[in-house]
Design a protein around this motif. Structure first.
Motif, short mmCIF file in Angstrom:
data_model
loop_
_atom_site.label_atom_id
_atom_site.label_comp_id
_atom_site.label_asym_id
_atom_site.label_seq_id
_atom_site.Cartn_x
_atom_site.Cartn_y
_atom_site.Cartn_z
N PRO A 251 -1.11 1.85 4.46
CA PRO A 251 0.00 2.65 4.04
C PRO A 251 1.62 2.05 4.44
O PRO A 251 1.81 1.65 5.84
CB PRO A 251 -0.09 4.15 4.11
CG PRO A 251 -1.27 4.99 4.50
CD PRO A 251 -2.18 3.23 5.41
N ASN B 222 -5.77 3.61 3.95
CA ASN B 222 -6.00 2.31 3.76
C ASN B 222 -6.20 1.58 1.87
O ASN B 222 -6.65 1.82 2.13
CB ASN B 222 -6.50 1.67 4.80
CG ASN B 222 -6.51 2.09 6.31
OD1 ASN B 222 -4.79 2.08 6.25
ND2 ASN B 222 -6.64 2.56 7.19
N LEU B 223 -6.59 -0.07 2.63
CA LEU B 223 -7.07 -0.90 0.83
C LEU B 223 -6.95 -1.92 1.81
O LEU B 223 -6.49 -2.50 2.69
CB LEU B 223 -5.04 -0.49 0.56
CG LEU B 223 -5.52 -2.24 -0.91
CD1 LEU B 223 -6.03 -0.89 -2.07
CD2 LEU B 223 -3.39 -1.70 -0.74
N ASN C 41 0.64 -1.09 -0.12
CA ASN C 41 0.22 -0.29 0.29
C ASN C 41 0.39 1.19 0.32
O ASN C 41 1.54 1.43 1.27
CB ASN C 41 -0.86 0.14 1.35
CG ASN C 41 -1.58 1.45 1.46
OD1 ASN C 41 -1.59 2.13 0.08
ND2 ASN C 41 -2.60 1.39 2.12
#
Lengths: 574, 574
Positions: free
Chosen positions: A111, A82-83, A76
């Protein structure tokens, strides 16, 4: 069935042992390293910050063979955001933590952090991947997953499929806004709700063409950017092509047509269907289809590929691409197809009904359900916010993912009361706005007995405004379901189950509930894990249109610690 | 000194015991509950998604009394984005984990999660808070912290301060872009770098006025929005006002003036200074000042408060507010002050030099340093990216916060090699672009012997382009430092220390390094923790212009688990 080897081996082993051996023998691990970052991109000629994979939107196509393990190492680099990435249509058997659904199966990837998704692609077919966190998918984070049939050594792959073709093309459909996903989401959560409006463009393989003279911000639209070059699909006269079509739209139901070329529908969501011929195909967000087309038209001209909005009154121009026999990239002089009337619900309903299993690939459903959940889909108001609800309950995601919470016994992290199984259907008029538009919120889930057979009937209804009902494409994680029936009007549990198709229902992972209609589906709760089931319209899930199922949680293996770190697992203090 | 009680108690206890007792006796806990979310706001009349606290930007003012504990329960409702809040100027003695610096002292707060910051405000003065994660501060997440003197029972608070005033006003200065922080940051990280350009507006207390006829997107600018009403500061004729002024700009050095009213500077960064009178005051990002003004002008008219860009060629209109004796809110008919010439470096340099400790509040610095770090500030290229570096090393944040990594012995999470202590100053021409613009990156830090005295000399230089050198306001976390000297040109360690002011240097937490100049400061490494020291220009720290100090890590108490959950502490697996 797809893996049937040659006659010699057929003598030596039983069908299933053979499948297993042949898969094992050739299974490979496909490794990908992805860096997810924001980049300025101009998918429709308008420059916009887009979520990219290795600098691209759409991301790379994953191509694997049935039985392979796919390993995607995701880093990321989204700065402060975020992801999570969902592998849409992959059932994640034995790996429920790799489903990529933030709040359900994992904490988001922070991240700077890296998470490796690893899972087996056990069935051939056309799938997709996309972000599954907030409304991040709308920012451009999506791509195609193709799983090809594992052919016996020396055999041709297409021996194992009930159709033949010379080559294939991929068509990934999307809708696109120039607003950021934050603007979209904050507007939806505002009082009163601020709706950003219809999409600015429809994209084919990540490309569209916005009319630069209408661009809101001067200087941001460049009609000559190579990033918005119209895609060209090359064909050779006389050959047959498999078009793998996937829709990852945030909002739009689409109709896809190739000018002058009929399509034979052969696959839906990874399952072979009884072939049927259409002039154009309706495709809802989260669905995939394979169609065959024969390159049998005048090769001296080009033809349009056209994507049009249906089900909502369109305010977005046709998305286009070009079919070229000659290699020439010039736009045809004809007008691109405009698709069927946007409000011709029955046209779309009939295609839904026509989609049944291929005769040679029928997997019969269990004859009856152990449990039936009847879900009324309504638009509602909660504290003046506009929401969507099921049986009067608008879904909210917990902050400790269910999978983690349930494995670790953190049962105070979500509402332990299950949401309602049904609604007062006898007195409900699906053609009128709700008499009581209020709803409640809950993050409770449905716990299913492991191995039980579950029917879900999705009942559509009128929205808050009169004379409005939308199509909702519902997507189930971790399973395929049999589509037992569709209807228009109010579902009656005493009447309609008698008309269910138990003979050759198609298996799918995403299905449409048509305006004012109902859709009945059945699945077996045999995949240990926790699984989301929700409307695939990005805004609708964000506004509460989803539920979650748990089954066999005690059979789930130890969770990888990398999926934790949020909510009650923050800092590892529980 | 500020806490001296009445004569009776003075007889009973020694000075320090008394201080301690009187603080204890009246110390309170000030509790705040904040929800951080994106909202559409129009600070300069242009509608923009802004990071807000309880729906507001700037956030609420924290007002506490010296010795109080401030507890701020922060809930992150930013959808998909993380969060950290820094309490700028608060030294966090005994609570280094509450400093709010992502990557240094904590993991970020995830959406849906809550973190309670708790710390003692041990010194009176004017401070601020702001996001300290990526470039999030630029999105609007900031506010003022005022710590008032703890007065003895029955005594007036101002008895304890070396000046008197009738009432106070707060002036919070900022610069503002219509672009999102993501657009700003991605542009900075692009090759070639895309610079968004000068700020669209200068804000005073979160309000400015953009010229709507110049708005990029039609319909987004509303000149009659109450959110961009010009602030009015009411005064009563004959009274004296303390204006507490703070700058939280992302980029701009500012000059602040109140038309027709001289200012007496009395406080800088929480320390009383030898009063000096100015027509206007230069203030750099991260600095605070208190000035006194006397309301002694014609009360029948209003006066401008004006904020102007200095040090960079301005392309942003003056930020304005109104001083009103009558309560009338009308803008004055005069032209707002335009400040000094933007490139008059010596004007600003002289104000820096004039800022020394108040004679009654001198805290003498240690006579000599145990260690001197000489830091050349340069603009550089790394893999074609534009960066900032110190002694050729561009700083990157690690993903496991240093504080956590060092307490837990996770020493493979960052570069163990310390960054360089000096540079080849003898051959360096600070007036020319760097001969070798290349640099390296590192997340290594400086480990300081606990209790040692450290000098840092910041050396400015020419940027990549010729004839350009910017002002950098450097901010130190966890400490105040003595400002020992300023110069223009190249610092010579053999010459300039002899001219240091060791008599009455001011203590500050943020100090300017002027174009082509140097600034020398001294501090005592006596606060156990890990502390960032960086240029307070949001883009510059993002591009590598910072370092980190560790001191007395073994004296830090057990860390609260809530600050963990990222990097190597993700999922609690280490």
């Amino acid at each position: 069935m797809a893996l049937l080897p040659g006659a010699a081996r057929r003598l030596l082993c039983s069908l299933f042992l053979c499948l297993w051996l042949s898969t094992l023998a050739r299974a490979a691990t496909r490794r990908y390293e992805w860096e997810v970052s924001y980049q300025f991109k101009s998918p429709d000629c308008v420059r916009k910050l887009s979520a990219t994979i290795n600098g691209q939107t759409p991301g790379p196509t994953i191509r694997a063979t049935q039985g392979d393990t796919v390993e995607v190492k995701v880093r990321n680099s989204l700065l402060t955001e975020n992801l999570a990435i969902h592998w849409h249509g992959i059932r994640q058997i034995g790996t429920p933590w790799a489903d990529g659904t933030e709040g359900v199966t994992q904490c988001p990837i922070l991240p700077g952090d890296t998470l490796t998704y690893a899972f087996v692609v056990d069935r051939p077919g056309t799938y997709m991947y996309h972000a599954h966190y907030g409304m991040q998918r709308s920012a451009g984070l999506y791509g195609v997953v193709v799983v090809v049939v594992a052919a016996a050594p020396g055999a041709k792959a297409d021996d194992a499929e009930p159709f033949a073709y010379d080559d294939e093309h991929h068509v990934l459909l999307n809708d696109w806004w120039h607003n950021s996903t934050y603007e979209l989401a904050v507007g939806l959560a505002s009082v009163p709700m601020v709706w950003v409006g219809e999409p600015h463009s429809l994209l084919i393989n990540g490309r569209g063409r916005f009319n630069c003279s209408a661009a809101a911000v001067p200087g941001t639209c460049n009609a000559t950017s190579p990033e918005c070059d119209t895609p060209v699909f090359a064909v050779v006269p006389g050959q047959t092509y498999r078009f793998r079509i996937a829709s990852v739209t945030s909002l739009s139901a689409l109709n896809f047509e190739i000018e002058g070329h009929e399509m034979t529908v052969v696959e839906a969501d990874g399952h072979y269907v009884k072939p049927f011929v259409v002039k154009n195909i309706n495709i809802y967000s989260g669905e995939t289809y394979s169609v065959l087309i024969k390159a049998d038209q005048d090769p001296n001209r080009n033809y349009w590929l056209a994507s049009n909005v249906v089900s909502r009154q369109p305010a977005t121009p046709t998305g286009t691409a070009i079919l070229s026999y000659s290699g020439d990239r010039a736009p045809p002089s004809t007008t691109p197809p405009t698709g069927p009337a946007w409000n011709d619900t029955m046209y779309r309903f009939q295609q839904s009904v026509a989609t049944v299993a291929h005769p040679a690939y029928v997997e019969p459903p269990p004859p009856r359900a152990d449990r039936t959940i009847l879900l009324l889909n309504t638009q509602n108001k909660i504290d003046a916010h506009t929401k969507w609800a099921l049986n009067g309950v608008s879904f909210t995601l917990p902050h400790t993912p269910y999978l983690v919470a349930m494995k670790r016994g953190l049962l105070d992290t979500f509402d332990q009361r299950p949401p309602p199984e049904t609604y007062a259907y006898q007195g409900y008029d699906v053609y009128a706005p709700p008499q009581n538009p209020n709803a409640t919120t809950s993050d409770g889930l449905y716990r299913l007995r492991f191995g039980s057979v579950v029917d879900v009937v999705l009942q559509n209804a009128n929205m808050l405004a009169p004379n409005k009902s939308e199509t909702h494409p519902w997507h189930l994680h971790g399973h395929d379901f049999w589509v037992l029936g569709y209807g228009i009007g109010r579902f009656d549990p005493a009447v309609h189950p008698a008309s269910y198709n138990l003979k050759d229902p198609v298996l799918k992972n995403t299905v449409a509930v048509h305006p004012y209609g109902w859709t009945a589906l059945r699945f077996k709760a045999d995949n240990p894990g926790v699984w989301a089931f929700h409307c695939h319209i990005e805004a609708h899930f964000f506004m509460g249109m989803g539920i979650v199922f748990e089954e066999g949680i005690q059979r789930v293996a130890s969770l990888p610690p990398e999926i934790m770190g949020c909510g009650e697992t923050n800092g590892g203090h529980r």
